[in-house]
Design an enzyme around this catalytic site. Structure first.
Site, PDB file in Angstrom:
ATOM      1  N   GLU A   1      35.560  36.958  30.083  1.00 29.92           N
ATOM      2  CA  GLU A   1      36.674  36.432  30.885  1.00 29.92           C
ATOM      3  C   GLU A   1      37.943  36.584  30.033  1.00 29.92           C
ATOM      4  OE1 GLU A   1      37.210  35.473  33.982  1.00 29.92           O
ATOM      5  OE2 GLU A   1      39.233  35.286  33.195  1.00 29.92           O
ATOM      6  N   SER A   2      38.794  37.491  30.443  1.00 31.39           N
ATOM      7  CA  SER A   2      39.905  37.883  29.568  1.00 31.39           C
ATOM      8  C   SER A   2      40.892  36.746  29.330  1.00 31.39           C
ATOM      9  CB  SER A   2      40.626  39.104  30.131  1.00 31.39           C
ATOM     10  OG  SER A   2      41.071  38.862  31.441  1.00 31.39           O
TER      11      SER A   2
ATOM     12  N   HIS B   1      30.910  47.966  32.045  1.00 35.01           N
ATOM     13  CA  HIS B   1      30.042  47.564  30.940  1.00 35.01           C
ATOM     14  C   HIS B   1      29.084  48.711  30.648  1.00 35.01           C
ATOM     15  CE1 HIS B   1      30.929  43.159  30.848  1.00 35.01           C
ATOM     16  NE2 HIS B   1      31.436  43.483  32.028  1.00 35.01           N
TER      17      HIS B   1
ATOM     18  N   GLU C   1      27.049  48.486  28.093  1.00 28.80           N
ATOM     19  CA  GLU C   1      26.060  47.904  27.171  1.00 28.80           C
ATOM     20  C   GLU C   1      24.900  47.232  27.882  1.00 28.80           C
ATOM     21  OE1 GLU C   1      28.862  46.733  27.973  1.00 28.80           O
ATOM     22  OE2 GLU C   1      28.762  44.575  28.246  1.00 28.80           O
TER      23      GLU C   1
ATOM     24  N   ARG D   1      43.419  43.469  36.942  1.00 30.64           N
ATOM     25  CA  ARG D   1      42.144  42.756  36.849  1.00 30.64           C
ATOM     26  C   ARG D   1      41.446  42.727  38.210  1.00 30.64           C
ATOM     27  NH1 ARG D   1      43.195  36.996  34.597  1.00 30.64           N
ATOM     28  NH2 ARG D   1      40.931  37.030  34.587  1.00 30.64           N
TER      29      ARG D   1
ATOM     30  N   CYS E   1      35.700  46.249  29.801  1.00 37.21           N
ATOM     31  CA  CYS E   1      35.975  45.317  30.894  1.00 37.21           C
ATOM     32  C   CYS E   1      37.052  44.306  30.486  1.00 37.21           C
ATOM     33  CB  CYS E   1      34.677  44.678  31.366  1.00 37.21           C
ATOM     34  SG  CYS E   1      34.793  44.048  33.045  1.00 37.21           S
TER      35      CYS E   1
HETATM   36  N1  GLN Z   1      37.211  39.898  35.695  1.00 45.77           N
HETATM   37  C1  GLN Z   1      37.152  39.608  34.291  1.00 45.77           C
HETATM   38  C2  GLN Z   1      38.543  39.353  33.749  1.00 45.77           C
HETATM   39  O1  GLN Z   1      39.485  39.553  34.453  1.00 45.77           O
HETATM   40  C3  GLN Z   1      36.503  40.737  33.518  1.00 45.77           C
HETATM   41  C4  GLN Z   1      35.063  40.848  33.912  1.00 45.77           C
HETATM   42  C5  GLN Z   1      34.187  41.395  32.864  1.00 45.77           C
HETATM   43  O2  GLN Z   1      34.542  41.495  31.681  1.00 45.77           O
HETATM   44  N2  GLN Z   1      32.995  41.713  33.291  1.00 45.77           N
HETATM   45  O3  GLN Z   1      38.672  38.958  32.619  1.00 45.77           O
END
Ligand code: GLN
Length: 198
Positions: free
Chosen positions: A54-55, A179, A181, A113, A85
């Site tokens: 979650e950024s 992702h 990974e 995002r 991501c």
């Molecule tokens: N939606 C998330 C964000 O805005 C990112 C999602 C993720 O890293 N899988 O931070």
């Protein structure tokens, strides 16, 4: 896992998000791994992964842990990074949103995002990525961002979908919307680790 002392040492920013998944893949492709939670953990790294998660949370924690400026300076100074991501979001210089959040701000792109929709719109796919041999790479888009604007001339787009670029590279910085990974396809990590000094 026993890896030689001269194997590349890769940091994984370990404030929130899918830290363990990256560690497992990095070990599989021959890198030693160190969790990064404080500025001194940055010393001696050959590269760093900024993971998904979650950024907004990771950005706030970077500030609270007093890591934001140090990490940004290391990246600006040439430390190789793989941002996936939320990691792509944090590396970006600009976000396409109307509220501020702490960013590392080193990658010359403007990013949106949640560009593919909500959690229910997350999907797995395979995708051609420039420089990765052996056919399309298996990847997972989980509330993924997309690059909506390339801001610098030296940003290379290595993969794109209809909405825009999803893998970009600028000098020492590689970022993916998805992702890589969680699918068991290690080629993106392997290719990146192979570029790191040992
Ligand atoms: N939606 C998330 C964000 O805005 C990112 C999602 C993720 O890293 N899988 O931070």
């Amino acid at each position: 896992m026993n890896l030689p002392d001269d194997a590349p040492l890769v940091g994984v920013l370990a404030l929130q998000g899918d830290v363990h998944e990256h560690e497992v893949v990095l070990n599989r492709v021959g890198a030693r791994v160190r969790r990064v939670r404080r500025a001194e953990h940055l010393d001696g790294l050959d590269g760093i992964v900024v993971p998904g998660g979650e950024s907004t949370t990771i950005g706030k924690m970077l500030r609270r842990f007093d890591l934001l400026d140090d990490l940004a300076a290391r990246l600006a100074g040439g430390l190789p990074a793989l941002g996936t991501c939320a990691g792509m979001i944090l590396l970006s210089r600009e976000l396409d949103q109307d509220f501020d959040q702490p960013l590392l701000g080193v990658l010359g792109v403007r990013t949106r995002r949640n560009a593919f929709g909500r959690q229910v719109d997350s999907f797995d796919t395979s995708l051609d990525v420039a420089g990765i041999d052996g056919g399309p790479v298996d990847v997972s888009f989980i509330r993924a961002p997309v690059v909506v604007e390339v801001l610098d001339d030296d940003v290379e787009v290595l993969a794109a979908v209809d909405l825009g670029p999803v893998v970009v590279r600028q000098r020492n910085l590689l970022a993916t919307s998805f992702h890589p990974e969680v699918t068991g396809d290690d080629r993106l990590h392997a290719g990146w680790v192979a570029t790191l000094g040992s």
